[in-house]
Design a protein around this motif. Structure first.
Motif, PDB file in Angstrom:
ATOM      1  N   VAL A  77      72.509  41.558 -13.906  1.00 33.46           N
ATOM      2  CA  VAL A  77      71.856  40.253 -13.783  1.00 33.46           C
ATOM      3  C   VAL A  77      70.370  40.367 -14.084  1.00 33.46           C
ATOM      4  CG1 VAL A  77      71.351  38.327 -12.228  1.00 33.46           C
ATOM      5  CG2 VAL A  77      73.536  39.534 -12.054  1.00 33.46           C
ATOM      6  N   ALA A  86      67.851  38.552 -16.936  1.00 32.05           N
ATOM      7  CA  ALA A  86      66.848  37.700 -16.293  1.00 32.05           C
ATOM      8  C   ALA A  86      65.436  38.104 -16.727  1.00 32.05           C
ATOM      9  CB  ALA A  86      66.975  37.781 -14.775  1.00 32.05           C
ATOM     10  N   THR A 127      64.991  36.855 -20.113  1.00 28.22           N
ATOM     11  CA  THR A 127      64.800  35.405 -20.027  1.00 28.22           C
ATOM     12  C   THR A 127      63.378  35.058 -19.631  1.00 28.22           C
ATOM     13  OG1 THR A 127      67.118  35.079 -19.425  1.00 28.22           O
ATOM     14  CG2 THR A 127      65.595  33.311 -18.882  1.00 28.22           C
ATOM     15  N   ASN A 162      68.648  27.656 -16.108  1.00 26.18           N
ATOM     16  CA  ASN A 162      68.642  29.117 -16.157  1.00 26.18           C
ATOM     17  C   ASN A 162      69.101  29.727 -14.840  1.00 26.18           C
ATOM     18  OD1 ASN A 162      67.783  29.237 -18.789  1.00 26.18           O
ATOM     19  ND2 ASN A 162      65.624  29.472 -18.287  1.00 26.18           N
ATOM     20  N   ASN A 190      72.169  32.349 -14.503  1.00 23.61           N
ATOM     21  CA  ASN A 190      71.978  33.686 -13.933  1.00 23.61           C
ATOM     22  C   ASN A 190      72.903  33.952 -12.749  1.00 23.61           C
ATOM     23  OD1 ASN A 190      69.947  34.631 -15.671  1.00 23.61           O
ATOM     24  ND2 ASN A 190      68.342  33.627 -14.488  1.00 23.61           N
ATOM     25  N   PRO A 202      74.319  35.043 -17.655  1.00 23.97           N
ATOM     26  CA  PRO A 202      72.883  35.297 -17.798  1.00 23.97           C
ATOM     27  C   PRO A 202      72.395  35.264 -19.244  1.00 23.97           C
ATOM     28  CG  PRO A 202      74.063  37.332 -17.302  1.00 23.97           C
ATOM     29  CD  PRO A 202      75.043  36.224 -17.124  1.00 23.97           C
ATOM     30  N   SER A 220      70.873  31.904 -20.312  1.00 24.45           N
ATOM     31  CA  SER A 220      69.479  31.658 -19.941  1.00 24.45           C
ATOM     32  C   SER A 220      68.537  32.440 -20.851  1.00 24.45           C
ATOM     33  CB  SER A 220      69.244  32.038 -18.477  1.00 24.45           C
ATOM     34  OG  SER A 220      69.538  33.396 -18.246  1.00 24.45           O
ATOM     35  N   THR A 221      68.953  33.653 -21.226  1.00 20.95           N
ATOM     36  CA  THR A 221      68.141  34.431 -22.163  1.00 20.95           C
ATOM     37  C   THR A 221      67.994  33.692 -23.486  1.00 20.95           C
ATOM     38  OG1 THR A 221      68.946  36.490 -21.165  1.00 20.95           O
ATOM     39  CG2 THR A 221      67.910  36.649 -23.331  1.00 20.95           C
TER      40      THR A 221
END
Length: 425
Positions: free
Chosen positions: A226, A230, A233, A360, A364, A369, A372-373
């Motif tokens: 994760v 993140a 992101t 996002n 996540n 995830p 969101s990236t």
């Protein structure tokens, strides 16, 4: 809604306190009436946001995994993994901080910093950057407190740093006449106070133990799944800021000072929106771990309503008091035009930034995830570079308009995708 409001509200106060440290530093430095110093804070802040983004990314991974384990009644495993991962977070932050300090002058040159502003910014980074582990550990402690539902203590931990900074800043900058050096030392001391408060607050929850060497690898592997996306992101936003700062530097120190003023006001004014990222995540994780997808959907809807309310309120306040803001920070020329345009009109675009952040958080914490990236990097590249490049032909005002337009497009796409992900749970 009550759960989201309490967690986000207390998180917002804590986050406001964290960023109030930077705002206070900037305010006190601006009172010295030296454009080179205020521009130096702007350049150093643009690089510092990259460091903070990495810390936030690791914190998101820590909060998401521990929150899910707690929701599944596995508190002992959550404690073991969290304690082991703190070692990884500390080491990563130390390496990043030292590397930033060593390359500070070169990085500032890439941003377009020159002369006294570049020298002062490099000096500030040489003091503050190596202490990045203090920031990282403080964020981790706050995330662990939120993961067990102790929103009050999570807020209090970060308030300690703001109070320490409020006391130390004027002493270091004005009484001792240490200027930017004093601001840097005050930042280190306030972050140290947060660490002490965090350990004291966590003692009653038994969320920390002596790190076990054999637990470091599984903790890194599970939380890293994760945390790494993140981090990627969260890096997108400061990278986009670096690009914008580079273009803004072409229009002089006043333009950089105006942009730096906005960059310091936004995290404090929109603390509730930013806090939703860390506060709503554990709520989604716990309900997903408990097998309650309908509550995940309710959480997303409540977060969007709070975002709209926060942006509308902030817009009204900044529009009314925009002249006061300009006078407080001593902004002149094109810098004043930048701040005025933002406060009166472009602040509305932060509703769409809020949509992106909330989406996002859902990605996540719900097993997507990479979404969101993709959206964050879409904002930093397709949503920033072409718009800012075109806008730069019309001056610094054009740069701001370009930023805002890109955010509207990406934020709308992200939240629509988040609702589709939740429907598939």
């Amino acid at each position: 809604m009550r759960h989201v409001a309490v967690m986000a509200g207390t998180g917002a106060i804590g986050m406001m306190a964290v960023f109030a440290v930077d705002l206070l530093n900037f305010y006190y430095i601006s009172r010295l009436r030296d454009p080179a110093l205020t521009a130096a804070i702007g350049f150093a802040g643009a690089i510092g946001y990259v460091q903070i983004a990495v810390s936030i990314g690791m914190t998101i991974g820590l909060g998401a995994v521990t929150g899910r384990l707690i929701g599944a009644r596995q508190a002992r495993r959550a404690r073991r993994l969290a304690s082991a991962f703190l070692v990884v977070m500390f080491g990563t932050a130390l390496v990043l901080g030292m590397t930033t300090a060593l390359l500070a002058d070169w990085l500032l040159g890439l941003l377009g910093a020159t002369g006294e502003a570049r020298a002062q910014a490099a000096h500030f980074l040489h003091i503050v950057a190596p202490a990045l582990p203090l920031v990282c550990m403080g964020m981790a402690q706050s995330a662990l407190l939120r993961s067990v539902g102790d929103a009050r203590r999570a807020m209090q931990v970060t308030l300690v740093g703001a109070i320490a900074s409020a006391i130390l800043d004027p002493i270091m900058i004005f009484v001792l006449h240490w200027a930017l050096t004093g601001a840097a030392i005050s930042t280190l001391l306030s972050r140290s106070a947060v660490i002490v408060a965090g350990f004291v607050s966590l003692r009653g929850h038994h969320m920390l133990e002596r790190p076990r060497r054999r637990a470091i690898r599984p903790a890194t592997r599970r939380i890293g799944k994760v945390a790494l996306p993140a981090i990627a992101t969260n890096l997108a936003t400061p990278i986009g800021t670096l690009f914008t700062t580079h273009f803004m530097s072409r229009f002089g120190l006043n333009a950089i000072s105006g942009q730096a003023t906005i960059d310091r006001i936004v995290p404090v004014a929109f603390a509730l929106v930013f806090a939703l990222t860390g506060s709503v995540g554990p709520i989604m994780s716990q309900n997903l771990g408990a097998g309650l997808p309908h509550r995940v959907r309710e959480t997303l809807g409540a977060a969007l309503k709070l975002t709209a309310l926060c942006v509308l309120t902030t817009w009204a306040v900044l529009a009314v008091f925009h002249n006061t803001v300009i006078q407080l920070f001593g902004i002149h020329g094109v810098g004043a035009d930048i701040v005025r345009l933002f406060c009166c009109w472009l602040v509305a675009s932060y509703f769409f930034i809020g949509l992106l952040f909330v989406a996002n958080t859902a990605f996540n914490n719900l097993g997507h995830p990479l979404y969101s990236t993709g959206f964050n990097w879409g904002r930093a590249t397709f949503g920033t570079i072409p718009f800012v490049w075109i806008g730069a032909h019309y001056g610094p005002i054009g740069i701001l308009y370009g930023q805002s337009l890109g955010v509207v497009i990406i934020g709308t796409m992200a939240v629509l995708t988040a609702f589709r992900v939740i429907r598939r749970l």
